[in-house]
Design an enzyme around this catalytic site. Structure first.
Site, PDB file in Angstrom:
ATOM      1  N   GLY A  47       0.764  -1.243   0.000  1.00 52.55           N
ATOM      2  CA  GLY A  47       0.000   0.000   0.000  1.00 52.55           C
ATOM      3  C   GLY A  47       0.797   1.298   0.000  1.00 52.55           C
ATOM      4  N   ASP A 104       0.610   3.483   4.472  1.00 50.65           N
ATOM      5  CA  ASP A 104      -0.435   4.238   3.780  1.00 50.65           C
ATOM      6  C   ASP A 104      -1.469   4.804   4.745  1.00 50.65           C
ATOM      7  OD1 ASP A 104      -1.413   1.719   4.419  1.00 50.65           O
ATOM      8  OD2 ASP A 104      -1.833   1.112   2.365  1.00 50.65           O
ATOM      9  N   ASP A 107      -5.440   2.562  10.463  1.00 51.53           N
ATOM     10  CA  ASP A 107      -6.842   2.171  10.583  1.00 51.53           C
ATOM     11  C   ASP A 107      -7.040   1.536  11.960  1.00 51.53           C
ATOM     12  OD1 ASP A 107      -9.461   1.432  10.095  1.00 51.53           O
ATOM     13  OD2 ASP A 107      -8.984  -0.173   8.708  1.00 51.53           O
ATOM     14  N   LYS A 135      -7.322   7.346   9.630  1.00 48.85           N
ATOM     15  CA  LYS A 135      -8.774   7.168   9.548  1.00 48.85           C
ATOM     16  C   LYS A 135      -9.424   7.622  10.835  1.00 48.85           C
ATOM     17  CE  LYS A 135     -10.312   3.631   6.539  1.00 48.85           C
ATOM     18  NZ  LYS A 135     -10.833   2.292   6.322  1.00 48.85           N
ATOM     19  N   PHE A 156     -14.084   3.179   3.374  1.00 48.34           N
ATOM     20  CA  PHE A 156     -13.073   2.356   2.715  1.00 48.34           C
ATOM     21  C   PHE A 156     -12.610   3.062   1.445  1.00 48.34           C
ATOM     22  CE2 PHE A 156     -11.061  -1.092   0.466  1.00 48.34           C
ATOM     23  CZ  PHE A 156     -10.393  -1.736   1.494  1.00 48.34           C
ATOM     24  N   ASP A 163      -5.799  -0.604  -2.119  1.00 48.23           N
ATOM     25  CA  ASP A 163      -6.566  -1.496  -2.987  1.00 48.23           C
ATOM     26  C   ASP A 163      -7.843  -1.989  -2.343  1.00 48.23           C
ATOM     27  OD1 ASP A 163      -5.055  -3.182  -1.085  1.00 48.23           O
ATOM     28  OD2 ASP A 163      -5.941  -4.828  -2.219  1.00 48.23           O
ATOM     29  N   ARG A 169      -5.207   0.148  -7.107  1.00 47.64           N
ATOM     30  CA  ARG A 169      -3.982   0.730  -6.547  1.00 47.64           C
ATOM     31  C   ARG A 169      -3.415   1.824  -7.448  1.00 47.64           C
ATOM     32  NH1 ARG A 169      -2.162  -2.435  -2.295  1.00 47.64           N
ATOM     33  NH2 ARG A 169      -2.370  -4.676  -2.505  1.00 47.64           N
TER      34      ARG A 169
HETATM   35  P1  IMP Z   1      -4.467  -1.333  10.203  1.00 48.90           P
HETATM   36  O1  IMP Z   1      -5.898  -1.789  10.361  1.00 48.90           O
HETATM   37  O2  IMP Z   1      -4.218  -0.015  10.835  1.00 48.90           O
HETATM   38  O3  IMP Z   1      -3.527  -2.411  10.635  1.00 48.90           O
HETATM   39  O4  IMP Z   1      -4.262  -1.104   8.655  1.00 48.90           O
HETATM   40  C1  IMP Z   1      -3.573  -2.048   7.938  1.00 48.90           C
HETATM   41  C2  IMP Z   1      -3.695  -1.943   6.475  1.00 48.90           C
HETATM   42  O5  IMP Z   1      -5.035  -2.061   6.094  1.00 48.90           O
HETATM   43  C3  IMP Z   1      -3.237  -0.652   5.844  1.00 48.90           C
HETATM   44  O6  IMP Z   1      -1.851  -0.613   5.673  1.00 48.90           O
HETATM   45  C4  IMP Z   1      -3.945  -0.755   4.519  1.00 48.90           C
HETATM   46  O7  IMP Z   1      -3.177  -1.494   3.617  1.00 48.90           O
HETATM   47  C5  IMP Z   1      -5.218  -1.505   4.845  1.00 48.90           C
HETATM   48  N1  IMP Z   1      -6.370  -0.600   4.893  1.00 48.90           N
HETATM   49  C6  IMP Z   1      -6.943  -0.023   5.975  1.00 48.90           C
HETATM   50  N2  IMP Z   1      -7.957   0.768   5.618  1.00 48.90           N
HETATM   51  C7  IMP Z   1      -8.036   0.708   4.264  1.00 48.90           C
HETATM   52  C8  IMP Z   1      -8.883   1.345   3.275  1.00 48.90           C
HETATM   53  O8  IMP Z   1      -9.775   2.139   3.562  1.00 48.90           O
HETATM   54  N3  IMP Z   1      -8.628   0.993   1.987  1.00 48.90           N
HETATM   55  C9  IMP Z   1      -7.663   0.121   1.608  1.00 48.90           C
HETATM   56  N4  IMP Z   1      -6.836  -0.466   2.493  1.00 48.90           N
HETATM   57  C10 IMP Z   1      -7.024  -0.176   3.806  1.00 48.90           C
HETATM   58 MG    MG Z   2      -1.938  -2.613   2.895  1.00 51.43          MG
END
Ligand code: IMP
Ligand code: MG
Length: 183
Positions: A47, A104, A107, A135, A156, A163, A169
């Protein structure tokens, strides 16, 4: 601006705004890493690739060492399932080095939390985090972000590296995925 592709509801961040944010982040990094000899830029693939590429171009400074690391977080549809695999970290050296983790999006926070813990445990001299998007949601893991591009609503998103099931992407902008695309 080109009209959004079929599965994209609206353009959330234009290519021009992405560029502005990357430039601003580059200036912030320059101010922080003025005296450092070398900075390991740990880029979480896939990402963060376009973001990191543009950030390093804006920095234009050989002290920043591009260091890709493949991290997979698993999604059921558009929700993270909580499983994270880090691939190939054994080959990297963090001991006594200044590490900047570039991802990227923040979340749930599970990815950054895991990677940050791994780098700290490996004896890094410093560990900082840089994300393009934060986010606006309740993060499961609280991670201190040192550099943030922008806050986005809890939707999202796709494009500029992000992606949905390996698609979109390559979009030059960031768009919100249509609900219908995920059902
Ligand atoms: P985490 O939930 O903070 O661990 O986020 C991990 C990964 O989830 C990020 O690096 C993104 O690759 C993916 N991700 C989280 N939210 C989104 C979104 O809205 N679109 C696409 N990928 C996402
Ligand atoms: Mg990712």
């Amino acid at each position: 601006m080109k009209s959004p592709v079929e599965d994209v509801d609206e353009i959330l961040v234009s290519a021009a705004r992405l560029t502005e944010n990357v430039q601003r982040l580059a200036r912030e990094l320059e101010a922080t890493y003025r005296i450092h000899k070398e900075i390991v830029v740990l880029v979480l693939l896939q990402g963060a690739k376009p973001f990191a590429r543009d950030l390093l171009t804006a920095l234009d400074d050989p002290r920043y060492i591009y260091t890709p690391l493949t991290v997979r977080s698993y999604f059921g549809g558009t929700e993270s399932t909580g499983r994270i695999d880090i691939i190939g970290a054994e080959a990297l050296t963090f001991s006594q080095r200044d590490v900047l983790i570039v991802d990227d999006i923040y979340d749930t926070g599970r990815t950054l939390d895991r990677v940050k813990a791994m780098v700290s445990l490996a004896g890094a001299a410093s560990v900082k985090t840089c994300v393009l998007f934060e986010k606006d949601c309740r993060h499961e893991k609280t991670v201190t972000l040192d550099f943030v591009g922008m806050s986005i609503p809890d939707r999202f998103i796709v494009g500029y590296g992000l992606d949905f099931q390996e698609r979109y992407r390559e979009l030059p902008y960031v768009g919100v995925l249509k609900e219908i695309a995920t059902t």
